[in-house]
Design an enzyme around this catalytic site. Structure first.
Site, PDB file in Angstrom:
ATOM      1  N   TYR A  23      10.891   9.011   3.464  1.00  0.00           N
ATOM      2  CA  TYR A  23      11.231   7.590   3.592  1.00  0.00           C
ATOM      3  C   TYR A  23      12.449   7.429   4.501  1.00  0.00           C
ATOM      4  O   TYR A  23      12.529   6.493   5.284  1.00  0.00           O
ATOM      5  CB  TYR A  23      11.522   7.001   2.209  1.00  0.00           C
ATOM      6  CG  TYR A  23      10.274   6.830   1.400  1.00  0.00           C
ATOM      7  CD1 TYR A  23       9.493   5.679   1.529  1.00  0.00           C
ATOM      8  CD2 TYR A  23       9.840   7.815   0.514  1.00  0.00           C
ATOM      9  CE1 TYR A  23       8.341   5.506   0.792  1.00  0.00           C
ATOM     10  CE2 TYR A  23       8.685   7.647  -0.235  1.00  0.00           C
ATOM     11  CZ  TYR A  23       7.943   6.498  -0.090  1.00  0.00           C
ATOM     12  OH  TYR A  23       6.797   6.344  -0.818  1.00  0.00           O
ATOM     13  N   ASN A  46       2.810  -3.920   1.118  1.00  0.00           N
ATOM     14  CA  ASN A  46       2.142  -4.050   2.416  1.00  0.00           C
ATOM     15  C   ASN A  46       0.746  -4.666   2.272  1.00  0.00           C
ATOM     16  O   ASN A  46       0.005  -4.335   1.347  1.00  0.00           O
ATOM     17  CB  ASN A  46       2.111  -2.700   3.135  1.00  0.00           C
ATOM     18  CG  ASN A  46       0.849  -1.917   2.836  1.00  0.00           C
ATOM     19  OD1 ASN A  46      -0.246  -2.262   3.245  1.00  0.00           O
ATOM     20  ND2 ASN A  46       1.016  -0.847   2.106  1.00  0.00           N
ATOM     21  N   CYS A  54       0.144   5.236   4.020  1.00  0.00           N
ATOM     22  CA  CYS A  54       1.386   5.311   3.249  1.00  0.00           C
ATOM     23  C   CYS A  54       1.462   6.610   2.444  1.00  0.00           C
ATOM     24  O   CYS A  54       2.506   6.960   1.932  1.00  0.00           O
ATOM     25  CB  CYS A  54       1.506   4.098   2.329  1.00  0.00           C
ATOM     26  SG  CYS A  54      -0.055   3.391   1.848  1.00  0.00           S
ATOM     27  N   HIS A  55       0.344   7.333   2.356  1.00  0.00           N
ATOM     28  CA  HIS A  55       0.356   8.591   1.606  1.00  0.00           C
ATOM     29  C   HIS A  55       1.032   9.692   2.405  1.00  0.00           C
ATOM     30  O   HIS A  55       1.321  10.749   1.887  1.00  0.00           O
ATOM     31  CB  HIS A  55      -1.073   8.982   1.255  1.00  0.00           C
ATOM     32  CG  HIS A  55      -1.965   9.144   2.432  1.00  0.00           C
ATOM     33  ND1 HIS A  55      -2.727   8.110   2.931  1.00  0.00           N
ATOM     34  CD2 HIS A  55      -2.191  10.202   3.227  1.00  0.00           C
ATOM     35  CE1 HIS A  55      -3.404   8.567   3.985  1.00  0.00           C
ATOM     36  NE2 HIS A  55      -3.087   9.822   4.193  1.00  0.00           N
ATOM     37  N   GLU A  81      -6.046  15.907   4.023  1.00  0.00           N
ATOM     38  CA  GLU A  81      -5.650  15.699   5.421  1.00  0.00           C
ATOM     39  C   GLU A  81      -5.146  16.987   6.043  1.00  0.00           C
ATOM     40  O   GLU A  81      -5.346  17.243   7.216  1.00  0.00           O
ATOM     41  CB  GLU A  81      -4.573  14.619   5.494  1.00  0.00           C
ATOM     42  CG  GLU A  81      -5.161  13.244   5.320  1.00  0.00           C
ATOM     43  CD  GLU A  81      -4.309  12.200   6.001  1.00  0.00           C
ATOM     44  OE1 GLU A  81      -3.103  12.416   6.106  1.00  0.00           O
ATOM     45  OE2 GLU A  81      -4.854  11.171   6.427  1.00  0.00           O
TER      46      GLU A  81
END
Length: 92
Positions: A23, A46, A54-55, A81
DNA sequence: CAAACTATTCAGC
DNA sequence: GCTGAATAGTTTG
């Protein structure tokens, strides 16, 4: 929608697949290194939680932080991912 | 406009 | 390693 949020979204979207940023990193890129809390708030509220990765935004270097769909989902998504990025790197 | 809240981070023990 | 305090922006009244 605020200018800062816009920067945050853009920064988060610029994070490559399989990579994770903190962050603080996002906040710094957005223009306010001390607004890491605001980044979390923005991502939580959001408008497009599904199209914003956001992950890929985590707490510090070790923790994963929170997620709209749940921290566990975030963890699974991150691992998935990571595998995807590995396939791309191997030109599969 | 002001108060409260927050998916965080740093410092102290 | 855990607890407490601080910072900055968003959201709601």
């Amino acid at each position: 929608m605020t200018p800062f949020a816009r920067n945050v979204y853009k920064t988060v979207l610029s994070i490559p697949i399989g990579e994770v940023r903190s962050y603080k990193w996002v906040a710094k890129k957005a223009g306010s290194p001390r607004a890491y809390r605001a980044v979390g708030t923005i991502l939580k509220k959001n408008p497009w939680p599904l199209i914003i990765p956001c992950h890929r935004v985590v707490k510090s270097d070790n923790d994963r932080g929170g997620y709209i769909f749940g921290a566990k989902t975030k963890k699974l998504l991150l691992e998935s991912e990571r595998e995807i990025s590995r396939c791309i790197a191997n030109k599969e």
